[in-house]
Design a protein around this motif. Structure first.
Motif, PDB file in Angstrom:
ATOM      1  N   MET A 175     -36.562  11.218  18.601  1.00 21.65           N
ATOM      2  CA  MET A 175     -37.729  11.265  17.866  1.00 21.65           C
ATOM      3  C   MET A 175     -36.721  10.679  16.072  1.00 21.65           C
ATOM      4  O   MET A 175     -36.208  10.819  16.201  1.00 21.65           O
ATOM      5  CB  MET A 175     -37.765  13.137  17.431  1.00 21.65           C
ATOM      6  N   ARG A 176     -37.371  10.279  15.820  1.00 24.45           N
ATOM      7  CA  ARG A 176     -37.105   9.383  14.274  1.00 24.45           C
ATOM      8  C   ARG A 176     -37.359  10.559  12.810  1.00 24.45           C
ATOM      9  O   ARG A 176     -38.756  10.540  12.687  1.00 24.45           O
ATOM     10  CB  ARG A 176     -37.491   8.251  13.703  1.00 24.45           C
ATOM     11  N   VAL A 177     -36.502  10.966  11.997  1.00 25.44           N
ATOM     12  CA  VAL A 177     -36.755  11.461  11.507  1.00 25.44           C
ATOM     13  C   VAL A 177     -36.254  11.157  10.047  1.00 25.44           C
ATOM     14  O   VAL A 177     -34.810  11.028  10.046  1.00 25.44           O
ATOM     15  CB  VAL A 177     -36.318  13.646  11.382  1.00 25.44           C
ATOM     16  N   LEU A 178     -37.417  11.544   8.995  1.00 22.24           N
ATOM     17  CA  LEU A 178     -37.066  10.642   7.674  1.00 22.24           C
ATOM     18  C   LEU A 178     -36.815  11.299   6.535  1.00 22.24           C
ATOM     19  O   LEU A 178     -37.932  12.625   6.874  1.00 22.24           O
ATOM     20  CB  LEU A 178     -37.399   9.156   6.886  1.00 22.24           C
ATOM     21  N   ALA A 179     -35.279  11.875   5.424  1.00 23.05           N
ATOM     22  CA  ALA A 179     -35.169  13.256   4.959  1.00 23.05           C
ATOM     23  C   ALA A 179     -35.385  12.492   3.755  1.00 23.05           C
ATOM     24  O   ALA A 179     -34.447  11.349   3.458  1.00 23.05           O
ATOM     25  CB  ALA A 179     -34.266  14.229   5.018  1.00 23.05           C
ATOM     26  N   GLY A 180     -35.766  13.983   2.699  1.00 25.43           N
ATOM     27  CA  GLY A 180     -35.753  12.481   1.487  1.00 25.43           C
ATOM     28  C   GLY A 180     -35.830  14.045   0.251  1.00 25.43           C
ATOM     29  O   GLY A 180     -36.263  15.090   0.237  1.00 25.43           O
ATOM     30  N   ALA A 181     -35.586  14.120  -0.794  1.00 21.65           N
ATOM     31  CA  ALA A 181     -35.613  15.143  -1.909  1.00 21.65           C
ATOM     32  C   ALA A 181     -35.708  14.103  -3.895  1.00 21.65           C
ATOM     33  O   ALA A 181     -35.078  13.353  -3.927  1.00 21.65           O
ATOM     34  CB  ALA A 181     -34.447  15.721  -2.226  1.00 21.65           C
ATOM     35  N   ILE A 182     -36.742  15.481  -4.059  1.00 25.43           N
ATOM     36  CA  ILE A 182     -37.200  14.027  -5.603  1.00 25.43           C
ATOM     37  C   ILE A 182     -37.798  15.628  -6.374  1.00 25.43           C
ATOM     38  O   ILE A 182     -38.938  16.181  -6.051  1.00 25.43           O
ATOM     39  CB  ILE A 182     -38.459  12.786  -5.743  1.00 25.43           C
ATOM     40  N   VAL A 183     -36.408  16.163  -7.168  1.00 26.31           N
ATOM     41  CA  VAL A 183     -36.649  17.400  -8.017  1.00 26.31           C
ATOM     42  C   VAL A 183     -36.550  17.971  -9.410  1.00 26.31           C
ATOM     43  O   VAL A 183     -35.901  17.049  -9.402  1.00 26.31           O
ATOM     44  CB  VAL A 183     -36.082  18.604  -6.957  1.00 26.31           C
ATOM     45  N   THR A 184     -37.945  18.108 -10.165  1.00 25.67           N
ATOM     46  CA  THR A 184     -37.490  18.063 -11.544  1.00 25.67           C
ATOM     47  C   THR A 184     -39.286  19.351 -11.373  1.00 25.67           C
ATOM     48  O   THR A 184     -40.376  19.164 -10.820  1.00 25.67           O
ATOM     49  CB  THR A 184     -37.756  17.509 -12.393  1.00 25.67           C
TER      50      THR A 184
END
Length: 500
Positions: free
Chosen positions: A1-10
């Protein structure tokens, strides 16, 4: 399984005059593809997903990790840069599962009032209907239709202070993989509650509510139950508290849960949380109390978008010649630079604080001794592990008052924001922290008493007088009703994995 993670937080305070730019993200955390390998806020959550993928044989891809201190609206150029980088990485990875860390109260210029809903919509359009899309979010957010309609899973932190980000990231990973394999079919129900306020979860009433949500998950009645506190200082259409329940293909059960929890929130609206007292009362109580008293300057909390340089409490301490007091921290890059130029042991007159805008109060001209200095200073973040930048810092002494100033605007999370300069707060009677509640868990063991001060400032806790222009709904405490209203608010049932 291909998993992509990321974060954009303010977190966006619509009434703040401090713009959020791409440099604002660089100041705290901005990485492209390797944020999980850095000891920065949110890095631990992405690292957990990377490590779980490695352990279970999944193909892990990482996109942007971006975290900026709360302030005014994000410049649209910065927001679109981050969103589009994330979407391009989704297109390149072609993931089966997208896991995100978002805030939920990010607003950008040029009419981007729901950045997280827009991010989830863009990711969904790129990843396609069969990909599992989920996010961990801050409870101080605005729950919107776009979020519900484009995500399979939304897991909000339960605690305030937000000490459970890693636990919620683990929940999201587990539920996302179960959704991807067909082991569960998430069904989301949400109900808004017309209450605008903050909800510290150390309060006994709130503890009971959080424990009720946890029991529903443990007993199998729900996959996830979230109390969305809301963020009062966002001028958007969806201000206020809310409840989200996710069940396994059980819309009636999800609806019953949100109705139950929403009723409990309404009943708790007047009884939960701290009492805010005046500066004078707080200082006098603290001077009488044996041991250390913490004064929380809630109205100048940079964690809610306030400037972090207000002088109202400091001016009172100076005028009353209060001894054995610490003020931490005052955002003042110019004074910090002057202190570093003089060096430790130097004497100088400094104009401290009061520089950002009307909510900052007047600057104070103080005769100061420079006691200690640090370059590239930092403190322990909410998770107790990663480090939060504070820029350059200086410990000043003016009369009987110790003042910590620094060059990167941030709230105080941990005592090491003070002790890292060599100052032991337990040797003082009063410590003023620029924070609303995130200091609580780390400072509670040190304090004889904690007082919440309703000083003037950008975040004065008078929720009924916030000058909204885009939120037109009726809400408590601007209005009150003797019983829970019929609620002209949304109750949605969403299931992307089958008909409801």
């Amino acid at each position: 399984m291909r998993v992509l993670a990321g974060a954009i937080v303010t977190e966006t305070n619509s009434f703040s005059n401090i713009p959020t730019t791409l440099e604002s993200f660089r100041e705290t955390a901005l990485f492209y593809g390797d944020g999980s390998r850095h000891n920065v806020p949110l890095g631990d959550q992405l690292a957990l997903w990377r490590e779980r993928c490695a352990a279970e044989g999944h193909d892990y891809h990482e996109s942007v990790l971006a975290f900026a201190q709360p302030a005014g609206p994000t410049q649209s150029s910065a927001y679109l840069h981050l969103r589009d980088r994330l979407v391009s990485d989704v297109a390149a990875a072609r993931p089966d599962c997208v896991l995100l860390v978002l805030h939920g109260a990010m607003v950008a210029t040029d009419q981007h009032d729901d950045c997280e809903g827009d991010i989830l919509r863009a990711v969904r359009e790129c990843a396609g209907p069969d990909a599992v899309v989920g996010a961990v979010l801050d409870p101080h957010c605005h729950l919107t239709s776009a979020m519900l309609e484009n995500a399979d899973l939304l897991c909000f932190m339960k605690e305030y202070p937000h000490s459970d980000g890693l636990a919620r990231a683990a929940d999201l990973f587990r539920l996302a993989l179960a959704t991807s394999t067909g082991a569960v079919r998430p069904c989301l129900a949400a109900r808004a509650v017309p209450v605008v306020r903050l909800w510290p979860t150390q309060d006994p009433l709130m503890r009971g509510l959080i424990e009720r949500c946890e029991r529903l998950e443990e007993d199998g009645g729900a996959l996830s139950v979230s109390f969305v506190h809301g963020f009062p200082w966002g001028d958007v259409a969806d201000v206020g508290s809310a409840v989200l329940a996710i069940t396994d293909d059980d819309p009636a059960g999800a609806r019953a849960i949100v109705d139950e929890i929403a009723a409990s929130i309404w009943e708790a609206r007047e009884r939960a949380g701290p009492t805010f007292i005046s500066i004078n009362e707080a200082v006098e109580r603290g001077r009488r109390e044996p041991g250390l008293t913490i004064l929380a300057d809630v109205s100048d909390n940079p964690g809610g978008g306030a400037p972090g340089d207000s002088t109202f409490i400091l001016e009172h301490l100076v005028r009353r010649s209060v001894e054995s007091a610490v003020v931490a921290t005052i955002f003042d890059p110019q004074a910090t630079a002057f202190a570093h130029a003089v060096g430790a042991g130097g004497q100088l007159q400094l104009r401290v604080g009061g520089k950002t805008g009307p909510a900052s109060g007047a600057p104070l001209d103080l005769d100061c001794e420079v006691v200690a200095l640090r370059r590239n200073y930092d403190q322990t973040f909410l998770d107790g592990v990663t480090r939060s930048p504070m820029g350059d810092a200086a410990w000043l002494k003016s009369g009987g008052i110790d003042i910590i100033i620094n060059s990167v605007r941030t709230q105080v999370f941990h005592p090491d924001a003070i002790t890292g300069l060599g100052l032991d707060p337990t040797e003082r009677s009063l410590v003023v922290v620029k924070s609303t509640n995130h200091f609580y868990g780390a400072f509670r063991p040190l304090a004889s008493e904690i007082l919440f001060v309703g000083a003037p400032g950008a975040l004065t806790p008078d929720y009924g007088s916030i000058p909204y222009t885009k939120f037109g709904g009726r809400y408590w405490p601007r209005e009150d009703w003797p019983v829970a209203p019929a609620l002209p608010t949304f109750q949605r049932i969403v299931s992307r994995r089958g008909a409801v």
